[in-house]
Scaffold this motif. Structure first.
Motif, short mmCIF file in Angstrom:
data_model
loop_
_atom_site.label_atom_id
_atom_site.label_comp_id
_atom_site.label_asym_id
_atom_site.label_seq_id
_atom_site.Cartn_x
_atom_site.Cartn_y
_atom_site.Cartn_z
N ILE A 10 0.84 -1.22 0.00
CA ILE A 10 0.00 0.00 0.00
C ILE A 10 0.86 1.25 0.00
CG2 ILE A 10 -1.77 1.28 1.27
CD1 ILE A 10 -2.70 -1.42 2.43
N VAL A 11 1.84 1.31 0.93
CA VAL A 11 2.60 2.56 1.10
C VAL A 11 3.60 2.78 -0.03
CG1 VAL A 11 4.57 1.69 2.46
CG2 VAL A 11 3.63 3.98 2.92
N SER A 12 3.98 1.72 -0.74
CA SER A 12 4.90 1.91 -1.87
C SER A 12 4.15 2.27 -3.14
CB SER A 12 5.73 0.64 -2.09
OG SER A 12 4.89 -0.47 -2.36
N LYS A 13 2.93 1.80 -3.27
CA LYS A 13 2.15 2.05 -4.49
C LYS A 13 1.35 3.36 -4.41
CE LYS A 13 -1.27 -0.08 -7.54
NZ LYS A 13 -2.12 -1.26 -7.80
N TYR A 14 0.93 3.71 -3.19
CA TYR A 14 0.08 4.88 -3.03
C TYR A 14 0.71 5.88 -2.08
CZ TYR A 14 -3.37 1.43 -4.63
OH TYR A 14 -4.03 0.45 -5.31
N THR A 128 0.15 3.77 12.66
CA THR A 128 1.01 2.98 13.54
C THR A 128 2.00 2.14 12.73
OG1 THR A 128 -0.68 2.88 15.26
CG2 THR A 128 1.03 1.20 15.33
N LEU A 129 1.50 1.51 11.66
CA LEU A 129 2.39 0.70 10.81
C LEU A 129 3.46 1.58 10.16
CD1 LEU A 129 2.31 -2.41 10.00
CD2 LEU A 129 0.45 -1.56 11.41
N TYR A 130 3.08 2.76 9.72
CA TYR A 130 4.04 3.66 9.09
C TYR A 130 5.14 4.05 10.10
CZ TYR A 130 6.14 7.71 6.92
OH TYR A 130 7.06 8.59 6.39
N ASP A 147 11.51 5.38 -1.33
CA ASP A 147 10.46 6.32 -1.72
C ASP A 147 9.27 6.27 -0.78
OD1 ASP A 147 12.02 6.97 -3.83
OD2 ASP A 147 10.90 5.81 -5.32
N TRP A 148 8.97 5.10 -0.23
CA TRP A 148 7.81 4.94 0.63
C TRP A 148 7.83 5.87 1.84
CZ3 TRP A 148 8.79 3.54 5.63
CH2 TRP A 148 10.03 2.97 5.90
N LEU A 149 9.05 6.31 2.22
CA LEU A 149 9.16 7.20 3.38
C LEU A 149 8.33 8.48 3.21
CD1 LEU A 149 12.95 6.90 4.29
CD2 LEU A 149 11.02 6.36 5.80
N SER A 150 8.25 8.95 1.99
CA SER A 150 7.53 10.21 1.74
C SER A 150 6.10 9.98 1.27
CB SER A 150 8.28 11.04 0.68
OG SER A 150 8.40 10.29 -0.52
N HIS A 151 5.63 8.75 1.42
CA HIS A 151 4.29 8.42 0.94
C HIS A 151 3.23 8.41 2.04
CE1 HIS A 151 5.77 6.21 -2.94
NE2 HIS A 151 6.16 7.48 -2.87
N PHE A 152 3.45 9.18 3.08
CA PHE A 152 2.47 9.22 4.16
C PHE A 152 2.29 10.68 4.59
CE2 PHE A 152 0.67 8.91 8.35
CZ PHE A 152 -0.20 7.83 8.26
#
Length: 851
Positions: A10-14, A128-130, A147-152
């Protein structure tokens, strides 16, 4: 469409963007309730990582935005690629060599072209997961692509958004790592708040504060020597059922409604995840998977359709129902657990009858394990949500849905049994209405008796008639037995469980004495046997049900059955109908609660019917009240030795239509024809209904024919009045007199005040008094009390001062008063029927004195 995705998927795709409509991050709050939930949740997450296990975290659903932009981008990319291929081909023909490839940039601007996921349920878990992934990465976990770091992002507050942005900044992460390397003792929260990028104003942001608390909890869940480098964030085993609501083509109204459900931190969601984890090793995996699926869909939807509250309360209602089912099942089916060990669970689960989310107790999940030491000093453990309990819950939910179809409550012809005055709502609506959020103990036991019958609807012995018989019987014994404490509740459920095996043939079992009763009211069992026999005879069933459903009789009608016996002891339907109709009318609200106390006075015409209660007699309250109120009022009369007074007075009415006016006329006629002396206590109660009304608990103390006290409550040592003097007050009272002005009637001039006074204890002597007469600057008082031994009043006239300061300068000796030198007052006894004449003489004398 629903898919199973890992958090990394989820966090890598969106780009996960918490919308403005969502609340702050609540799992980081510092209340005791949230701390307990947070510790348990984080411990489970860490345990999953350490043991390399998988964990499923339920549903996450929301909107996916940017699909059109992505399609446009793909189409544009394909168009540019086609153009480049054409240029390459053209250049090749001209013997030119062109090298051109399409490369996507990896800057923040390109991130904006990613699809955006707007969570409507799951925001707390996703956050919480992030934070967990961020912390693991910070501590050295492997991540091929960062990249996922900036996806939240948090869009509901600018400070939250800017904090998240700084937290994932590569330079800031490196700086934090270096500082921790220098000082290994500093915790992650202090590390971040003491860093140069952290702004003080962020501390006032509840989401930022919550994130810091969560990071602190995550840090404490791992040992200090834990090797983070062996973790690959992409392979972490946290999965969700992921649903894009846009794929369902729903309107934005649905998003708002679904989002409103998640406005409060849901105890139910935490409970469900914990319970799923507990049962993941259950042998019957197929059944277990089916259970979880129905729990999240069919059963939840049933509650969604039927609760009378908004969507934000859905989880509260749903969880409350599940808890109560488990509690009832446990109490009914477990005899070995000492009730004291169950008391805490009872108090936590049944903590509010009317829905109020502020009053719902948070239950630490470990409280669902009940431990005790048995007689053999062996430690035992019972889990409230064990497999048997879950199967009972499943059966019950399935029964609710079954009952909803084709309006089966009416199909089963239950409205004459499951009805007022016993219950106001449909039985299947219990636990679904705000005023029945947790039904009363009586309602809950009756509900359990209903459910265990419906749950076995597929049995060959199941019949609608059997259901009706079972419910009528259990209704009458339940609602006519005290169930007012946790212990009563426990005993009642166990008793229902004891006779459950007889439920399909309960009538035959009763008549053949196969039903052992160890809790419910025995006299009700005996009454039910009589009614079972009569109901099988023509015409009786409808008449018995009609009388049972009277608001005051409440299923207990044995005294009317006794009235209906003929000389040979057989029951007459004609007489039952006649007496039953009269009783229903006499105990209708219109008559039972009449301000003129016509029912009490009507019965008093026949006999001194008042039941003896403790040391007193009671007229009996017309209030419906609960079972205790009924049992300690008219039911004492129904079961007492004076009950024939009711039968005889009904006979005297000679089938006339019973109305308040009929009873009023009957009482008036009786007063005219009875030749009762005006001093007779019966005459006074009949003439002055206010004397009965004075007794708030309807109680009097009758020490003798001449000593009758009107009690406000029951204790004689409390202040009270006396019958004859109070009736004297009622007879002479000025119409405009109130407790504040106490105006005396003009005929008693020169007195200006007239009122009654109370006293306490058996030796007390209440009465009435006159005041307002003054002479030589002294104020005088005339007190009147009724003798405790004779039919006469005792009059005391004195100067209103303490005894030692009294001066007897107004003499009444010429009126045959005797002066008492000890108390310094004038005293005289006057026959009851001479009191008004005596007062006229005294007033005339005092007028002469004052001239």
């Amino acid at each position: 469409m629903e898919q199973t995705k890992s958090f990394y998927d989820i966090v890598s795709k969106y780009i996960i963007e918490v919308p403005i409509i969502q609340r702050e991050y609540a799992q980081g709050r510092n209340t005791e309730k949230v701390k307990s939930i947070r510790k348990r949740f984080v411990t489970d997450l860490a345990k999953t990582i350490i043991n390399n296990e998988e964990i499923h975290l339920g549903f996450v659903y929301g909107k996916i935005e940017g699909k059109e932009n992505l399609k446009r981008k793909i189409l544009n990319k394909e168009a540019v690629s086609s153009i480049l291929e054409a240029v390459k081909f053209y250049a090749h023909n001209l013997e030119f060599k062109i090298s051109a490839n399409i490369e996507e940039t990896e800057d923040e601007e390109s991130n904006q072209n990613l699809l955006k996921f707007i969570p409507l349920d799951g925001q707390q878990r996703l956050t919480t997961l992030y934070l967990l992934y961020w912390y693991l990465y910070f501590k050295g976990a492997k991540s091929k692509n960062n990249d996922w770091l900036s996806h939240f992002k948090y869009s509901n507050r600018k400070s939250s958004l800017s904090f998240c942005k700084e937290l994932v900044n590569a330079e800031n992460i490196d700086s934090l790592r270096k500082k921790q390397k220098k000082n290994a003792e500093i915790n992650i929260k202090e590390l971040i708040t003491n860093s140069s990028f952290f702004l003080k104003k962020w501390s006032k942001d509840s989401t930022v504060s919550g994130m810091l608390e969560m990071l602190l909890s995550i840090e404490s869940a791992f040992d200090s020597d834990f090797d983070y480098s062996k973790i690959n964030v992409k392979e972490l085993p946290f999965t969700f059922d992921f649903m894009d609501l846009d794929s369902l083509n729903q309107t934005d109204d649905l998003y708002v409604k679904m989002n409103s459900r998640g406005k409060q931190l849901s105890d139910y969601e935490h409970f469900k995840s914990w319970l799923q984890e507990y049962h993941k090793e259950t042998e019957d995996n197929v059944w277990m998977e089916s259970f979880w699926k129905k729990l999240d869909t069919v059963w939840l939807n049933y509650f969604w359709r039927n609760i009378d509250s908004d969507f934000s309360a859905l989880d509260d209602f749903f969880y409350n129902y599940i808890k109560n089912l488990a509690l009832m099942y446990c109490l009914a089916n477990n005899k070995e657990i000492p009730f004291e060990k169950l008391r805490e669970s009872y108090n936590l689960i049944r903590n509010t009858e009317v829905y109020d989310n502020q009053k719902i107790s948070y239950i630490p999940l470990e409280k669902y394990f009940i431990k005790w030491i048995d007689n053999e000093n062996k430690e035992n453990n019972y889990f409230l949500f064990n497999a048997d309990s879950l199967k009972f819950i499943e059966q019950t939910f399935d029964s609710l849905i079954y009952l909803e179809q084709n309006d089966r409550i009416k199909e089963f012809e239950l409205p004459n049994i499951v009805c007022n005055p016993f219950i106001e709502n449909l039985l299947s609506d219990f636990f679904l209405k705000s005023n029945l959020f947790t039904p009363t103990l009586w309602h809950s036991v009756f509900y359990y008796s209903f459910i265990i019958f419906i749950n076995d609807r597929n049995q060959n012995e199941f019949t609608v008639t059997g259901l009706q018989n079972w419910l009528r019987f259990t209704r009458n014994i339940i609602y006519n037995t005290y169930i007012q404490s946790p212990e009563n509740f426990n005993s009642a459920l166990k008793q229902i469980n004891n006779i459950e095996h007889l439920k399909f043939q309960i009538n035959d079992a009763l008549l053949n004495n196969k039903v052992e009763n160890v809790f419910f009211e025995n006299s009700q069992f005996e009454e039910e046997k009589i009614k079972i026999v009569l109901i099988n005879e023509e015409g009786w069933k409808e008449q018995i049900q009609l009388l049972e459903n009277h608001s005051y009789l409440y299923g207990q009608i044995n005294f009317v059955l006794e009235f209906a016996k003929d000389e040979s002891g057989d029951y007459s339907l004609v007489d039952f109908i006649r007496y039953g109709s009269a009783v229903m009318n006499l105990y209708s609200k219109e008559i039972r609660q009449n301000a003129e106390k016509i029912l009490e006075r009507f019965l008093l015409c026949e006999d001194f019917y008042l039941p003896n209660y403790k040391s007193d007699y009671i007229f009996c309250s017309g209030s419906l009240g609960g079972l205790r109120t009924k049992n300690e009022n008219w039911r004492m009369f129904f079961k007492g030795s004076k009950i024939n007074a009711l039968k005889e007075v009904i006979d005297k009415l000679e089938d006339n239509q019973i109305t308040p006016q009929l009873l009023t006329n009957y009482i008036s006629d009786y007063l005219e024809s009875s030749n009762l002396k005006k001093s007779n206590w019966k005459y006074l109660f009949l003439k002055f209904p206010q004397a009965i009304s004075y007794c708030k608990e309807t109680a009097i103390r009758k020490e003798s024919e001449n000593d009758i006290r009107l009690l406000k409550g029951f204790p004689i040592f409390a202040y009270h009045s006396e019958l004859r003097s109070y009736c004297l007050f009622l007879e002479f009272k000025d119409k405009s007199a109130t407790k504040d002005n106490r105006i005396s009637p003009a005929k008693f001039s020169p007195f200006t005040k007239f009122w009654y006074f109370k006293d306490k204890n058996t030796d007390g002597h209440p009465g009435v008094y006159f005041e307002g007469f003054s002479h030589n600057n002294r104020n005088y008082k005339l007190e009147i009390r009724y003798s405790k031994t004779k039919e006469e009043f005792e009059l005391l006239f004195f100067h209103k001062e303490e005894i030692e300061n009294r001066v007897a300068d107004v003499s009444l000796e010429n009126l045959s008063f005797v002066f008492d030198s000890n108390f310094k007052h004038y005293f005289k006894s006057v026959p009851f029927d001479k009191i008004e004449n005596e007062l006229d003489i005294i007033c005339l004398e005092l007028k002469t004195v004052s001239q």
